[in-house]
Design a protein around this motif. Structure first.
Motif, PDB file in Angstrom:
ATOM      1  N   PRO A   1      45.798  47.490  41.957  1.00 32.49           N
ATOM      2  CA  PRO A   1      45.504  49.227  41.573  1.00 32.49           C
ATOM      3  C   PRO A   1      45.340  49.525  39.554  1.00 32.49           C
ATOM      4  CG  PRO A   1      46.555  49.481  43.183  1.00 32.49           C
ATOM      5  CD  PRO A   1      47.277  47.882  43.116  1.00 32.49           C
ATOM      6  N   ASP A   2      44.657  50.810  39.548  1.00 29.12           N
ATOM      7  CA  ASP A   2      44.512  50.569  37.615  1.00 29.12           C
ATOM      8  C   ASP A   2      43.748  49.633  37.117  1.00 29.12           C
ATOM      9  OD1 ASP A   2      45.039  53.360  38.390  1.00 29.12           O
ATOM     10  OD2 ASP A   2      46.894  53.088  38.175  1.00 29.12           O
TER      11      ASP A   2
ATOM     12  N   THR B   1      41.619  49.919  34.374  1.00 29.13           N
ATOM     13  CA  THR B   1      42.250  51.301  32.724  1.00 29.13           C
ATOM     14  C   THR B   1      42.766  49.910  31.264  1.00 29.13           C
ATOM     15  OG1 THR B   1      44.209  51.789  34.225  1.00 29.13           O
ATOM     16  CG2 THR B   1      42.805  52.673  34.356  1.00 29.13           C
ATOM     17  N   GLU B   2      42.769  48.358  32.604  1.00 28.29           N
ATOM     18  CA  GLU B   2      43.471  47.959  31.628  1.00 28.29           C
ATOM     19  C   GLU B   2      42.574  46.800  30.511  1.00 28.29           C
ATOM     20  OE1 GLU B   2      45.560  44.872  34.197  1.00 28.29           O
ATOM     21  OE2 GLU B   2      47.214  46.799  34.836  1.00 28.29           O
TER      22      GLU B   2
END
Length: 169
Positions: A82-83, A86-87
């Motif tokens: 998850p996410d 965004t990294e």
């Protein structure tokens, strides 16, 4: 009943003429500025890509006449965490770059359904392994029915995942 196979050179477009008479059109074009070579090459490349897309869409349509559903993996690798998008650039590339099967069906305008087929214990924890079912154009009902049949057989994967998430909190 034998199916008609159209030769690959068949053109599916009509020859309807719309617009001003030919000589007026030539005069109008002569007054327009000529695009530079880079603009012409971009337009030519766009037309080539559209022709390729039409070719692939036609080939898939012919294939799907004999095989009305196609089962494929949703991702060619385990699902990202998850996410992950965004990294940074690497995360975005992983998320957007790995959905090749999904992009292919969307690019060709084919309906597809995605459903988890099992849960796998991977180094990043329990993760769903999804399959994608693609169908002929305008037959999303077949893809959805197949996805529902898979879910009825293997069960809903969200319940064990949610249970695990609530235990880890």
């Amino acid at each position: 009943m034998a199916r008609t196979r159209w030769p690959k050179s068949t053109v599916a477009y009509g020859s309807l003429r719309i617009g001003p008479p030919r000589n007026q059109l030539k005069r109008t074009i002569g007054m327009l500025p000529t695009p530079d070579n880079s603009e012409c090459s971009r337009q030519t490349e766009l037309l080539r890509m559209l022709a390729k897309r039409s070719h692939y869409a036609r080939e898939w349509s012919l294939f799907l006449e004999d095989y009305p559903l196609v089962l494929s993996p949703f991702l060619p690798q385990p699902f990202f965490k998850p996410d992950r998008d965004t990294e940074g650039a690497e995360g975005v590339h992983e998320v957007l770059g790995c959905a090749v099967y999904s992009y292919a069906m969307n690019f060709l305008g084919l309906p597809a359904a995605c459903v988890p087929a099992r849960l796998a214990e991977l180094p990043n924890g329990l993760q769903p392994i999804n399959v994608q079912i693609a169908a002929r154009r305008w037959r999303e009902d077949l893809a959805v029915d197949a996805a529902a049949a898979i879910e009825a057989r293997v069960g809903q994967m969200c319940k064990p995942l949610w249970e695990r998430m609530t235990r880890s909190d």
